[in-house]
Design a protein around this motif. Sequence first.
Motif, short mmCIF file in Angstrom:
data_model
loop_
_atom_site.label_atom_id
_atom_site.label_comp_id
_atom_site.label_asym_id
_atom_site.label_seq_id
_atom_site.Cartn_x
_atom_site.Cartn_y
_atom_site.Cartn_z
N VAL A 49 -9.12 2.03 -0.83
CA VAL A 49 -8.43 0.95 -1.07
C VAL A 49 -7.00 1.44 -1.82
CG1 VAL A 49 -8.13 -0.77 -3.23
CG2 VAL A 49 -10.22 -0.49 -1.72
N ILE A 50 -6.79 2.31 -2.23
CA ILE A 50 -5.51 2.77 -2.68
C ILE A 50 -4.71 3.22 -1.55
CG2 ILE A 50 -4.46 4.72 -3.91
CD1 ILE A 50 -6.84 4.79 -5.99
N THR A 51 -5.33 3.67 -0.26
CA THR A 51 -4.17 4.10 0.77
C THR A 51 -4.04 3.08 1.40
OG1 THR A 51 -5.73 6.06 0.89
CG2 THR A 51 -4.56 5.38 2.59
N VAL A 52 -4.81 1.74 1.51
CA VAL A 52 -4.43 0.52 2.16
C VAL A 52 -3.17 -0.17 1.27
CG1 VAL A 52 -5.11 -2.01 2.36
CG2 VAL A 52 -6.68 0.23 3.18
N TRP A 53 -3.32 0.02 0.19
CA TRP A 53 -2.19 -0.43 -0.71
C TRP A 53 -0.87 0.14 -0.59
CZ3 TRP A 53 -1.71 -4.66 -4.49
CH2 TRP A 53 -2.80 -5.30 -4.71
N ALA A 54 -1.13 1.40 -0.36
CA ALA A 54 0.04 2.21 -0.23
C ALA A 54 0.40 2.22 0.96
CB ALA A 54 -0.34 3.77 -0.61
N VAL A 55 -0.23 2.03 2.03
CA VAL A 55 0.24 1.68 3.26
C VAL A 55 1.10 0.21 3.32
CG1 VAL A 55 -0.37 1.36 5.90
CG2 VAL A 55 -1.17 3.26 4.49
N TYR A 56 0.35 -0.73 2.68
CA TYR A 56 1.09 -2.01 2.89
C TYR A 56 2.40 -2.13 2.33
CZ TYR A 56 -2.10 -4.99 5.25
OH TYR A 56 -2.49 -5.83 6.35
N LEU A 57 2.44 -1.40 1.10
CA LEU A 57 3.83 -1.39 0.18
C LEU A 57 4.70 -0.39 0.88
CD1 LEU A 57 2.28 -0.96 -3.34
CD2 LEU A 57 3.16 -2.97 -2.36
N PHE A 58 4.38 0.48 1.32
CA PHE A 58 5.33 1.54 2.41
C PHE A 58 5.87 0.71 3.66
CE2 PHE A 58 6.20 4.34 5.71
CZ PHE A 58 7.30 4.96 5.24
N VAL A 59 5.04 -0.12 4.07
CA VAL A 59 5.50 -0.67 5.44
C VAL A 59 6.56 -1.92 5.06
CG1 VAL A 59 4.87 -2.20 7.40
CG2 VAL A 59 3.65 -0.10 6.82
N PHE A 60 6.10 -2.60 4.03
CA PHE A 60 6.77 -3.76 3.52
C PHE A 60 8.20 -3.28 2.96
CE2 PHE A 60 8.65 -7.03 0.52
CZ PHE A 60 8.48 -7.93 1.27
N TRP A 61 8.21 -2.12 2.48
CA TRP A 61 9.38 -1.70 2.03
C TRP A 61 10.25 -1.19 3.04
CZ3 TRP A 61 10.33 4.28 1.80
CH2 TRP A 61 11.78 4.49 1.29
N ARG A 62 9.93 -0.49 4.04
CA ARG A 62 10.57 0.03 5.23
C ARG A 62 10.99 -1.27 5.99
NH1 ARG A 62 13.44 3.89 4.98
NH2 ARG A 62 13.07 4.25 7.29
N MET A 63 10.22 -2.16 6.12
CA MET A 63 10.78 -3.37 6.99
C MET A 63 11.50 -4.61 6.19
SD MET A 63 9.79 -2.51 10.00
CE MET A 63 9.95 -4.09 10.91
N ALA A 64 11.60 -4.43 5.01
CA ALA A 64 11.97 -5.67 4.24
C ALA A 64 13.38 -5.99 4.73
CB ALA A 64 12.36 -5.19 2.59
N ASP A 65 14.23 -5.18 5.20
CA ASP A 65 15.50 -5.64 5.71
C ASP A 65 15.19 -6.61 6.92
OD1 ASP A 65 16.83 -4.49 3.76
OD2 ASP A 65 17.36 -2.77 4.76
N HIS A 66 14.41 -6.10 7.71
CA HIS A 66 14.14 -6.90 8.86
C HIS A 66 13.30 -8.22 8.80
CE1 HIS A 66 15.56 -3.44 11.59
NE2 HIS A 66 14.55 -2.60 10.81
N ILE A 67 12.32 -7.95 7.71
CA ILE A 67 11.77 -9.28 7.27
C ILE A 67 12.60 -10.37 6.74
CG2 ILE A 67 9.96 -10.25 5.95
CD1 ILE A 67 8.50 -7.56 6.39
N ALA A 68 13.69 -9.76 5.92
CA ALA A 68 14.62 -10.77 5.38
C ALA A 68 15.56 -11.44 6.31
CB ALA A 68 15.43 -9.97 4.12
N ALA A 69 15.91 -10.47 7.41
CA ALA A 69 16.73 -11.13 8.34
C ALA A 69 16.20 -12.26 9.32
CB ALA A 69 17.14 -9.97 9.33
N SER A 70 14.81 -12.18 9.15
CA SER A 70 14.18 -13.34 9.84
C SER A 70 13.87 -14.56 9.08
CB SER A 70 13.03 -12.80 10.68
OG SER A 70 12.02 -12.18 9.85
N GLY A 71 13.98 -14.36 7.80
CA GLY A 71 13.58 -15.34 6.87
C GLY A 71 12.20 -15.41 6.57
N LEU A 72 11.42 -14.34 6.69
CA LEU A 72 9.88 -14.38 6.63
C LEU A 72 9.38 -13.72 5.37
CD1 LEU A 72 8.93 -14.04 10.41
CD2 LEU A 72 9.04 -16.31 8.92
#
Length: 98
Positions: free
Chosen positions: A23-46
């Motif tokens: 569970v901790i690993t899944v949380w860490a992976v999701y947070l890391f991916v969101f952090w790394r993709m935040a600019d791209h996600i924001a650019a698409s408005g999602l």
Amino acid sequence: MSNHESRVDAMYGRDKLAAYISVITVWAVYLFVFWRMADHIAASGLTWLMLGLGAMVLLLNTAAVMALIRHYREDKAAIYGTDIYYLDRIAAEKRAAR
């Protein structure tokens, strides 16, 4: 406490630890991916959609693992008793084969 009960408790403890780590690993992976993709996600408005979907996945995954741990705790004698029975049979067969 008998040897059988201590083995059951040890197996349950290892499974519980593995579940928490997963569970901790899944949380860490999701947070890391969101952090790394935040600019791209924001650019698409999602951003809010992705935050909501990610939160739902994390919530449901965490709830499922907690339910699994609770089930294992409630029925650990049956679950691990069967495992111990077969592990003991395998060990006895290996000893007999020597």
